[in-house]
Design an enzyme around this catalytic site. Structure first.
Site, mmCIF file in Angstrom:
data_model
loop_
_atom_site.group_PDB
_atom_site.id
_atom_site.type_symbol
_atom_site.label_atom_id
_atom_site.label_comp_id
_atom_site.label_asym_id
_atom_site.label_seq_id
_atom_site.Cartn_x
_atom_site.Cartn_y
_atom_site.Cartn_z
ATOM 1 N N ARG A 13 10.700 -9.789 -8.878
ATOM 2 C CA ARG A 13 10.471 -8.984 -10.085
ATOM 3 C C ARG A 13 11.542 -9.281 -11.125
ATOM 4 N NH1 ARG A 13 6.700 -4.807 -8.788
ATOM 5 N NH2 ARG A 13 6.829 -4.077 -6.661
ATOM 6 N N PHE A 15 -1.968 -16.153 -9.698
ATOM 7 C CA PHE A 15 -1.033 -15.140 -9.207
ATOM 8 C C PHE A 15 0.286 -15.329 -9.937
ATOM 9 C CE2 PHE A 15 1.701 -12.629 -6.698
ATOM 10 C CZ PHE A 15 0.909 -11.736 -5.996
ATOM 11 N N LYS A 41 -5.615 -9.747 -17.364
ATOM 12 C CA LYS A 41 -6.356 -10.691 -16.504
ATOM 13 C C LYS A 41 -7.780 -10.166 -16.372
ATOM 14 C CE LYS A 41 -4.474 -12.431 -12.517
ATOM 15 N NZ LYS A 41 -4.200 -12.503 -11.044
ATOM 16 N N LYS A 95 5.900 -0.117 -9.913
ATOM 17 C CA LYS A 95 7.204 -0.512 -10.365
ATOM 18 C C LYS A 95 7.132 -1.633 -11.389
ATOM 19 C CE LYS A 95 8.780 0.022 -5.554
ATOM 20 N NZ LYS A 95 7.499 -0.132 -4.842
ATOM 21 N N GLY A 96 5.974 -2.296 -11.453
ATOM 22 C CA GLY A 96 5.858 -3.527 -12.230
ATOM 23 C C GLY A 96 6.215 -3.422 -13.705
ATOM 24 N N GLU A 152 1.813 -0.955 -18.790
ATOM 25 C CA GLU A 152 1.572 -1.674 -17.538
ATOM 26 C C GLU A 152 1.994 -3.131 -17.688
ATOM 27 O OE1 GLU A 152 0.891 -1.442 -14.541
ATOM 28 O OE2 GLU A 152 -0.827 -0.209 -14.057
ATOM 29 N N ASP A 156 -5.757 -5.956 -13.924
ATOM 30 C CA ASP A 156 -6.574 -6.926 -13.187
ATOM 31 C C ASP A 156 -7.974 -6.320 -13.010
ATOM 32 O OD1 ASP A 156 -7.443 -8.969 -11.570
ATOM 33 O OD2 ASP A 156 -6.146 -8.515 -9.885
HETATM 34 C C1 PRP Z 1 -0.047 -3.855 -9.945
HETATM 35 C C2 PRP Z 1 0.243 -3.801 -11.428
HETATM 36 C C3 PRP Z 1 -0.749 -2.794 -11.928
HETATM 37 C C4 PRP Z 1 -1.935 -2.962 -11.000
HETATM 38 C C5 PRP Z 1 -3.011 -3.742 -11.700
HETATM 39 O O1 PRP Z 1 0.608 -2.782 -9.331
HETATM 40 O O2 PRP Z 1 1.566 -3.414 -11.691
HETATM 41 O O3 PRP Z 1 -0.265 -1.474 -11.819
HETATM 42 O O4 PRP Z 1 -1.455 -3.691 -9.860
HETATM 43 O O5 PRP Z 1 -4.084 -3.979 -10.843
HETATM 44 P P1 PRP Z 1 -5.537 -3.401 -11.056
HETATM 45 O O6 PRP Z 1 -5.888 -3.578 -12.498
HETATM 46 O O7 PRP Z 1 -6.384 -4.287 -10.147
HETATM 47 O O8 PRP Z 1 -5.575 -1.969 -10.610
HETATM 48 P P2 PRP Z 1 0.846 -2.675 -7.756
HETATM 49 O O9 PRP Z 1 -0.181 -1.758 -7.164
HETATM 50 O O10 PRP Z 1 0.923 -4.052 -7.137
HETATM 51 O O11 PRP Z 1 2.259 -1.958 -7.691
HETATM 52 P P3 PRP Z 1 3.653 -2.427 -8.329
HETATM 53 O O12 PRP Z 1 3.587 -2.192 -9.811
HETATM 54 O O13 PRP Z 1 4.637 -1.539 -7.676
HETATM 55 O O14 PRP Z 1 3.860 -3.896 -8.010
#
Ligand code: PRP
Length: 188
Positions: A170, A157, A136, A48-49, A104, A108
């Site tokens: 969010r 964070f 990141k 959802k981010g 995105e 990370d």
């Molecule tokens: C978060 C963010 C990215 C992902 C990045 O999503 O939105 O999609 O983590 O992390 P990575 O590079 O370590 O894979 P999350 O899984 O928390 O879901 P969200 O978008 O619904 O918050």
């Protein structure tokens, strides 16, 4: 307790203001307009981010585009990637032959992006690139290429503008750094 009272308790400082974010969207949108000129990209938002970033970014792109979403999760409710990427809901668009731009909020470990890129390429896309607001690099576990990004961030964070803390915050208009003690308390 109001939302504002709550936020001041968890945010250490603002990292990017609303203006900073807008400037990043304008600059990325300009670059993407040049690079996708004459094409009709399929812009894929990772739920959802990415929702706020995607809506601002596409309005800075002067190209004929289509939008679709994919829900992919690697974190669950924890603070660190589980390393296990799950496809929760899929695209409704056929990507074969398409130029796909994944949007995105943050990269990370890179596992989520790598998973999405590989899946979309396997389905026969002509090209798959990504545009990430925050890059990141500290915990990167893949060599996935980040073609476009707004800014690098340290190993903090961050919440707001799509980024969540336990699925909240969010809808902050800025991006802030969470107080370390908030994470420590939650981890106890
Ligand atoms: C978060 C963010 C990215 C992902 C990045 O999503 O939105 O999609 O983590 O992390 P990575 O590079 O370590 O894979 P999350 O899984 O928390 O879901 P969200 O978008 O619904 O918050």
């Amino acid at each position: 307790m109001s939302k504002r009272d709550n936020i001041s308790k968890i945010i250490d400082h603002k990292l990017f203001t609303e203006d900073d974010i807008q400037q990043m969207c304008v600059s990325l949108g300009k670059q993407l307009t040049e690079d996708y000129a004459g094409k009709k990209p399929l812009v894929v938002g990772a739920l959802k981010g990415a929702i706020f970033f995607l809506t601002d970014l596409v309005r800075e792109m002067d190209v004929e585009e289509e939008i679709d979403f994919m829900d992919v999760s690697s974190y669950g409710n924890s603070f660190e990637s589980t390393g296990n990427v799950r496809l929760i809901s899929d695209l409704s668009t056929d990507v074969s032959g398409r130029d796909v731009l994944i949007v995105e909020d943050i990269v990370d470990t890179g596992l989520t992006l790598q998973y999405m890129k590989e899946l979309i390429l396997q389905r026969g896309a002509n090209s798959v690139k990504c545009c990430v607001l925050l890059n990141k690099e500290a915990n990167r576990a893949t060599d996935v290429e980040i073609e476009y990004y707004g800014s690098k961030v340290g190993n903090e964070f961050v919440v707001g503008y799509g980024l969540d803390f336990k699925n909240c915050y969010r809808n902050l208009r800025y991006i802030g750094v969470l107080k370390p003690e908030v994470i420590a308390q939650t981890a106890e």
